[in-house]
Write an enzyme that holds these catalytic residues in place. Structure first.
Site, PDB file in Angstrom:
ATOM      1  N   GLU A 276     -22.370 -50.192 -66.269  1.00 26.10           N
ATOM      2  CA  GLU A 276     -21.803 -49.852 -65.097  1.00 26.10           C
ATOM      3  C   GLU A 276     -20.495 -48.893 -65.684  1.00 26.10           C
ATOM      4  O   GLU A 276     -19.707 -49.204 -66.596  1.00 26.10           O
ATOM      5  CB  GLU A 276     -21.253 -51.001 -64.375  1.00 26.10           C
ATOM      6  CG  GLU A 276     -20.424 -50.600 -63.218  1.00 26.10           C
ATOM      7  CD  GLU A 276     -19.683 -51.781 -62.549  1.00 26.10           C
ATOM      8  OE1 GLU A 276     -19.192 -51.823 -61.208  1.00 26.10           O
ATOM      9  OE2 GLU A 276     -19.870 -52.983 -63.071  1.00 26.10           O
TER      10      GLU A 276
ATOM     11  N   LYS B  55     -23.457 -47.722 -55.120  1.00 26.56           N
ATOM     12  CA  LYS B  55     -23.390 -49.266 -54.811  1.00 26.56           C
ATOM     13  C   LYS B  55     -22.975 -49.409 -53.422  1.00 26.56           C
ATOM     14  O   LYS B  55     -22.093 -48.938 -52.960  1.00 26.56           O
ATOM     15  CB  LYS B  55     -22.080 -49.840 -55.990  1.00 26.56           C
ATOM     16  CG  LYS B  55     -22.051 -51.194 -55.633  1.00 26.56           C
ATOM     17  CD  LYS B  55     -20.960 -51.604 -56.781  1.00 26.56           C
ATOM     18  CE  LYS B  55     -20.791 -53.071 -56.704  1.00 26.56           C
ATOM     19  NZ  LYS B  55     -19.399 -53.680 -57.530  1.00 26.56           N
TER      20      LYS B  55
ATOM     21  N   CYS C 225     -23.262 -54.494 -61.009  1.00 25.13           N
ATOM     22  CA  CYS C 225     -22.378 -55.574 -61.083  1.00 25.13           C
ATOM     23  C   CYS C 225     -22.773 -56.678 -60.041  1.00 25.13           C
ATOM     24  O   CYS C 225     -23.854 -57.399 -60.096  1.00 25.13           O
ATOM     25  CB  CYS C 225     -20.824 -55.058 -60.495  1.00 25.13           C
ATOM     26  SG  CYS C 225     -19.616 -56.100 -61.023  1.00 25.13           S
TER      27      CYS C 225
END
Length: 527
Positions: free
Chosen positions: A289, A352, A405
């Site tokens: 990430e 995301k 994440c």
């Protein structure tokens, strides 16, 4: 034992409350990475007996309030130990955020414990000396745990389900029923001593419930052993992936002067060639990430360097920041994944969808900024959430479900992605949390999602724990925490679609409703 239970029931004041807090804190150790799940056969009965004590109020309102306080203190102890490691994030830029560390460590567990307080308080409506009170508690707590994973963007991290899925045999049941049903069953299973040591009047019912619960646990273990023993599906050609774990300290990651050496480290690890890990055999390289500390697609030289580093027909998936600029000078920034070809061309991107509150954005940002608060991320304007849950597609590697994440913590949201994925990629940066239990908890959540979906999970983490996980949740390869290195291995095959993947939380809702109706019926007969 009856004498011990009687002493617990007649506790009051600080003794009752202190024991509830300690029992909750100890119960947290049942979760991975310690995975001391037998502790729950002590802690859950303690909670029930302390609720018995609290239920002895002068009236219903007093009893409900006293039971809610016991539930809150138990939950506060549980979540305080579960999430203490979040405080490490406030030490990365200690000069700016250390003042908020006590608030973060205390306020989050206090807020999450409210769900357990509500479960225990609501149980007062049906509480009695009958063993059925354990079932009522299981129904209330599992419902509130579902809400905890949903309300205010949700946080389904931690709880009794990870404890009941803390080893590879026990976690296979997730493929059948999912995590919410596991929470429901966990309260019943670990409340088993209450069934066995009830008063004489309810002894028969207690033993009957204990027998059923014990048989279900044996069935869980039997199914887990059976599923693990099944051979993996054969593959004509297994693609090879290389996971890069650069181990960049968070305090160094976003300094302007560090851009070059961070990028060069990623390139060097991508091109690393040895007899054990030949680079020419790699089909896909994966960086973590936000691996690149600048806007990648705005830097042609960086794209050219990546093209020179990648072998022919080898792709790259990397976490990176992505921004869109408006005509009036503003910009929107996303925490994204880029899918790239070997010539440096960007094939696709995923933004995301589920951002971390206070970490990646501020809820009610204008209000909170006015009183001096800001998010932890280096992107001071905060990130914008993506709106499209999309799959990435590759002719050789198949269809990929991308998660950034802590998106992998949300079982319901993984279910919400389009159908047809062959494997899951999870890129993350747990450098915020150092050498605490947080990254290991995160890894276990990835194992749970693998079992639920039957899909292998490929996990690239900046500081660890990077891993290749099979569709049975087994870790085939991993890189230890706070270690620099690469993992190179074959992409595991996906398993046949699981029952939970087919039906999702309809299974939990149906079992919950059935248990509610059956328990209410038995209660009426007893009365």
């Amino acid at each position: 034992m009856p004498h011990f239970i009687s002493n617990l029931i007649f506790l009051d004041g600080w003794r009752r409350h202190g024991l509830a807090f300690v029992a909750g804190a100890v119960a947290s150790l049942a979760q991975p990475p310690l995975a001391l799940f037998p502790l729950l056969w002590v802690c859950v009965p303690l909670l029930v007996w302390l609720l018995d004590s609290a239920s002895l109020g002068k009236n219903f309102k007093a009893s409900a309030w006293a039971m809610a306080k016991v539930g809150w203190l138990f939950g506060f102890g549980f979540f305080l130990v579960t999430f203490y490691w979040l405080g490490a994030a406030f030490l990365v830029e200690a000069d700016k955020f250390v003042w908020a560390l006590p608030l973060a460590i205390l306020l989050l567990p206090a807020g999450l414990a409210l769900f357990w307080a509500m479960a225990c308080g609501l149980s007062a409506w049906v509480w009695s000396a009958s063993p059925l009170r354990v079932i009522w508690l299981a129904l209330a707590l599992s419902a509130m745990e579902w809400m905890r994973g949903t309300v205010l963007t949700g946080l389904p991290w931690g709880g009794f389900a990870p404890a009941l899925a803390s080893n590879s045999v026990m976690m296979q049941a997730l493929a059948l029923v999912g995590p919410n049903t596991m929470t429901l069953f966990a309260v019943l299973l670990f409340g088993l001593p209450v069934f066995l040591f009830g008063d004489h009047q309810n002894r028969r019912l207690g033993w009957q419930l204990a027998t059923v619960t014990g048989l279900l646990f044996i069935a869980q273990l039997t199914y887990g052993a059976y599923r693990l023993a099944q051979p993996m599906p054969q593959q004509d050609h297994a693609s090879v992936v290389r996971l890069v774990q650069p181990n960049i300290p968070q305090v160094e990651k976003w300094k302007f002067e560090n851009r070059s050496w961070i990028f060069n480290r990623l390139i060097a690890m991508t091109t690393l060639d040895s007899e054990e890990t030949p680079v020419d055999s790699v089909d896909l390289v994966i960086w973590p990430e936000s691996a690149i500390p600048f806007y990648l697609i705005e830097d042609p030289e960086a794209l050219a360097t990546i093209a020179r580093a990648l072998p022919e027909d080898t792709g790259l998936i990397t976490g990176a920041l992505r921004r869109e600029r408006s005509e009036v000078g503003g910009e929107t920034v996303y925490n994204s994944i880029y899918q790239m070809a070997s010539d440096g061309t960007v094939l696709s991107a995923y933004d995301k969808v589920h951002l971390v509150p206070f970490g990646e954005y501020l809820p009610k940002q204008s209000w909170l900024k006015a009183i001096g608060l800001e998010q932890l991320t280096a992107q001071k304007s905060g990130f914008t959430a993506g709106t499209n849950r999309r799959l990435l597609r590759d002719a050789n590697l198949g269809t990929i479900l991308p998660l950034i994440c802590y998106e992998i913590a949300f079982s319901d949201e993984v279910q919400a992605f389009p159908e047809g994925a062959d494997w899951i990629i999870n890129v993350t940066n747990d450098a915020w949390f150092g050498a605490t239990i947080g990254p290991k908890q995160h890894l276990h959540l990835a194992q749970m999602r693998a079992v639920e979906s039957g899909l292998p999970v490929i996990r690239a983490a900046n500081t660890g724990v990077s891993a290749i996980i099979s569709g049975k949740g087994q870790i085939l390869h991993q890189m230890p925490l706070e270690t620099e290195g690469i993992i190179q291995g074959k992409l595991p095959s996906k398993l046949p679609i699981t029952l939970y993947k087919q039906w999702g939380n309809w299974i939990f809702a149906s079992l919950w409703a059935f248990l509610y109706i059956a328990t209410a019926s038995i209660r009426r007969k007893l009365r």
